[in-house]
Design an enzyme around this catalytic site. Structure first.
Site, PDB file in Angstrom:
ATOM      1  N   ASP A 190       0.910  -1.142   0.000  1.00 40.26           N
ATOM      2  CA  ASP A 190       0.000   0.000   0.000  1.00 40.26           C
ATOM      3  C   ASP A 190       0.949   1.191   0.000  1.00 40.26           C
ATOM      4  O   ASP A 190       1.568   1.484   1.026  1.00 40.26           O
ATOM      5  CB  ASP A 190      -0.873   0.003   1.255  1.00 40.26           C
ATOM      6  CG  ASP A 190      -1.834   1.170   1.241  1.00 40.26           C
ATOM      7  OD1 ASP A 190      -1.436   2.281   0.827  1.00 40.26           O
ATOM      8  OD2 ASP A 190      -2.999   0.986   1.650  1.00 40.26           O
ATOM      9  N   HIS A 191       1.092   1.867  -1.117  1.00 41.65           N
ATOM     10  CA  HIS A 191       2.207   2.823  -1.203  1.00 41.65           C
ATOM     11  C   HIS A 191       2.036   4.000  -0.238  1.00 41.65           C
ATOM     12  O   HIS A 191       3.001   4.678   0.088  1.00 41.65           O
ATOM     13  CB  HIS A 191       2.445   3.284  -2.643  1.00 41.65           C
ATOM     14  CG  HIS A 191       1.494   4.321  -3.152  1.00 41.65           C
ATOM     15  ND1 HIS A 191       0.239   4.020  -3.610  1.00 41.65           N
ATOM     16  CD2 HIS A 191       1.604   5.665  -3.268  1.00 41.65           C
ATOM     17  CE1 HIS A 191      -0.368   5.127  -3.994  1.00 41.65           C
ATOM     18  NE2 HIS A 191       0.431   6.147  -3.791  1.00 41.65           N
ATOM     19  N   HIS A 253      -5.642   2.899   1.196  1.00 42.55           N
ATOM     20  CA  HIS A 253      -4.958   4.096   1.692  1.00 42.55           C
ATOM     21  C   HIS A 253      -5.702   4.794   2.838  1.00 42.55           C
ATOM     22  O   HIS A 253      -5.098   5.183   3.835  1.00 42.55           O
ATOM     23  CB  HIS A 253      -4.760   5.119   0.566  1.00 42.55           C
ATOM     24  CG  HIS A 253      -4.177   4.549  -0.695  1.00 42.55           C
ATOM     25  ND1 HIS A 253      -3.260   3.528  -0.682  1.00 42.55           N
ATOM     26  CD2 HIS A 253      -4.369   4.854  -2.005  1.00 42.55           C
ATOM     27  CE1 HIS A 253      -2.920   3.237  -1.941  1.00 42.55           C
ATOM     28  NE2 HIS A 253      -3.583   4.031  -2.752  1.00 42.55           N
TER      29      HIS A 253
HETATM   30  C1  BG6 Z   1      -3.505   4.683  -6.316  1.00 37.97           C
HETATM   31  C2  BG6 Z   1      -4.857   4.736  -6.944  1.00 37.97           C
HETATM   32  O1  BG6 Z   1      -3.423   3.628  -5.398  1.00 37.97           O
HETATM   33  O2  BG6 Z   1      -3.243   5.908  -5.637  1.00 37.97           O
HETATM   34  C3  BG6 Z   1      -4.976   5.925  -7.886  1.00 37.97           C
HETATM   35  O3  BG6 Z   1      -5.094   3.537  -7.665  1.00 37.97           O
HETATM   36  C4  BG6 Z   1      -4.579   7.201  -7.193  1.00 37.97           C
HETATM   37  O4  BG6 Z   1      -6.309   6.031  -8.390  1.00 37.97           O
HETATM   38  C5  BG6 Z   1      -3.235   7.052  -6.488  1.00 37.97           C
HETATM   39  O5  BG6 Z   1      -4.517   8.234  -8.166  1.00 37.97           O
HETATM   40  C6  BG6 Z   1      -2.919   8.267  -5.629  1.00 37.97           C
HETATM   41  O6  BG6 Z   1      -1.623   8.163  -5.128  1.00 37.97           O
HETATM   42  P1  BG6 Z   1      -0.760   9.456  -4.756  1.00 37.97           P
HETATM   43  O7  BG6 Z   1       0.468   8.927  -4.142  1.00 37.97           O
HETATM   44  O8  BG6 Z   1      -0.529  10.187  -6.051  1.00 37.97           O
HETATM   45  O9  BG6 Z   1      -1.618  10.283  -3.833  1.00 37.97           O
END
Ligand code: BG6
Length: 518
Positions: A190-191, A253
């Site tokens: 989960d980044h 997230h």
């Molecule tokens: C991803 C989603 O996990 O996270 C995307 O699939 C989203 O839809 C993205 O745009 C948002 O990540 P960040 O790091 O740009 O806020």
């Protein structure tokens, strides 16, 4: 004093990294740049090799040229040292692979042995699956049947989200992967957990005497988590139309950030102890019992035509690969309760959406108002204290307090004291993927999601999705470029709260004391 987790000092051991989906967008935008940054910072040993895997044919030279382009475009470091670049690129090879064909995996196994010998790698294997979830199972089986798990070192698999579509599909996926890998070998990404400020939540909470004692329902009125995006679905309509905001952002997230805010202090800064505390929060989430409860507590929206900074924007249903009568939500806001001793009665408001006015992720902790004591007898509009954690794109924290307006009797005004991390010159924050890849290579799974967390999160989200399936009329349109359906404001208004402006939108109403020079 340095804050370390238990594996901080363990450096990356030599390993072969297998990048499934090597010609895809994620590899180009995130994974290649992350590997280069780690290499440049000396966090990868020289004993590694990366095998790019995808169906399309590519020579090693072409693959390295793609790699170079991706780094020039997306990496926070420049590839301007030719000697360093050549040394780095030499570790990359490409193999065209049909992932349903076990023979290809046997070839891959032979190639791996050659790479072990060439780069002096002790048989360690890290498989990175940047693939559609339906392929996780077949790839795992072929890794086993192709002999890739027979090497003498460790074997780990990193899996991109989405981990399934709902609880039953996630369970099935997990069962398949478990036939090949043990839970401790599975790293579910989960980044958001790799973001600096999400990891910083623990330090802010547990290392500050003036936060932790107040961190409960006696002192906190509500918590607001906003993850807003200006982009629409871009070219991901095919995926997104089946997923929607709840599955794309909510199940992972949003709930992960909520657990970081709500968890109890772990007994040790050890991965399993931290994850044990997080899963307790997910188990304590109050489940909505009926469709009526979902309607009262969850707002869902979909963007219609609108505009942003003078530019006309299409509605969601006009986007490529999206059905004309699609009822997929591009926005949701929910009132969530964590039914445990610490949080009983405190609403957590979470919202996320595409085509909102700003790109930002912020967490606002709103403290309960002061009793109207004698000093403030004339004032009933004292602003509550806030702690704001800025996750993205600004990184930092600020607290909002009340202070006397200089020179005026009894006049009070809000003052914000800010630590802006991203404004610090020279503080080049690592990208989320850098941290996470580095953690996986070192065997630290703290900031990856464990199966019990994933399944609890699906169970919570599935109830909402089920209610929405039964109640299609409930989808609200909002113009692209706006803050989403008004119902989300009413939801807080009925509780006597409002969404706090995010991304510095009301900065002119507040006096700032900031390291960013405001
Ligand atoms: C991803 C989603 O996990 O996270 C995307 O699939 C989203 O839809 C993205 O745009 C948002 O990540 P960040 O790091 O740009 O806020």
């Amino acid at each position: 004093m340095t804050y370390t987790n238990t594996l901080e000092s363990v450096s990356a051991e030599g390993s072969v990294y297998y990048l499934f989906g090597a010609t895809g967008d994620l590899a180009r935008r995130k994974l290649f740049p992350a590997l280069f940054s780690l290499y440049k910072e000396g966090k990868l040993s020289e004993n590694f090799a990366v095998v790019g895997l995808a169906r399309r044919p590519r020579t090693n030279e072409q693959f390295r040229a793609d790699l170079y382009e991706s780094i020039v475009e997306f990496c926070r470091y420049k590839a301007d040292d030719a000697e360093l670049w050549n040394r780095f690129a030499e570790h990359f090879v490409y193999m065209s692979l049909d992932i349903n064909d076990v023979e290809g995996f046997k070839e891959l196994s032979k190639l791996s042995e050659q790479l072990d010998a060439k780069f002096d790698i002790p048989g360690n294997r890290l498989f990175y699956l940047a693939l559609a979830p339906s392929l996780f199972g077949p790839v795992s089986f072929n890794l086993r049947d192709g002999g890739l798990l027979e090497s003498k070192g460790w074997h780990r698999v990193v899996i991109e989200k989405p981990f399934g579509y709902d609880l039953p599909s996630a369970q099935k996926l997990n069962e398949q992967i478990n036939q090949v890998f043990k839970e401790e070998e599975i790293y579910r990404i989960d980044h958001y957990l790799g973001k600096e400020m999400v990891q910083n939540i623990q330090v802010i909470r547990f290392a500050n005497a003036f936060f932790e004692p107040l961190w409960n329902n006696n002192h906190i009125a509500n918590v607001q988590i906003t993850l807003s995006e200006t982009v629409g679905v871009e070219d991901r309509g095919g995926y997104y139309d089946k997923s929607g905001a709840l599955r794309d952002m909510g199940q992972n997230h949003m709930l992960q950030m909520l657990t970081m805010i709500a968890m109890e202090p772990p007994s040790r800064l050890h991965g399993e102890d931290i994850r044990d505390e997080k899963v307790k929060v997910l188990r304590s989430l109050r489940n909505y019992k009926s469709s009526d409860e979902v309607r009262e507590n969850v707002v869902r929206g979909q963007y219609s035509e609108g505009s942003h900074h003078g530019k006309d924007l299409p509605g969601y249903r006009q986007e490529d690969s999206v059905g004309e009568d699609s009822t997929t939500e591009t926005y949701f806001a929910a009132k969530v309760f964590v039914d445990n001793f610490r949080w009983a009665g405190v609403p957590f408001y979470i919202r996320t959406g595409k085509r909102l006015p700003v790109k930002t992720t912020e967490i606002v902790i709103e403290f309960k108002s002061m009793p109207q004591n004698v000093l403030f007898a004339q004032r009933h509009d004292l602003a509550p204290n806030l702690l704001v954690i800025r996750v993205n794109p600004l990184e930092g924290i600020y607290i909002k307090v009340n202070a006397k307006t200089p020179g005026e009797n009894n006049s009070v005004q809000p003052v914000a004291m800010e630590f802006c991390q991203s404004c610090q010159v020279g503080l080049n924050t690592p990208e989320a993927y850098e941290r996470l890849i580095h953690d996986a290579v070192r065997g630290d799974s703290t900031y990856f999601t464990r199966w019990d967390e994933v399944s609890q999160a699906w169970a919570f989200v599935d109830r909402i999705a089920q209610a929405w399936r039964e109640d299609k009329g409930d989808l609200k349109q909002y113009p692209a470029g706006s803050w989403g359906p008004d119902a989300a404001n009413q939801m807080l208004g009925e509780d006597g709260f409002h969404w706090w402006p995010v991304n510095g939108q009301e900065e002119d109403k507040v006096i700032w004391v900031s390291n960013s020079g405001k």
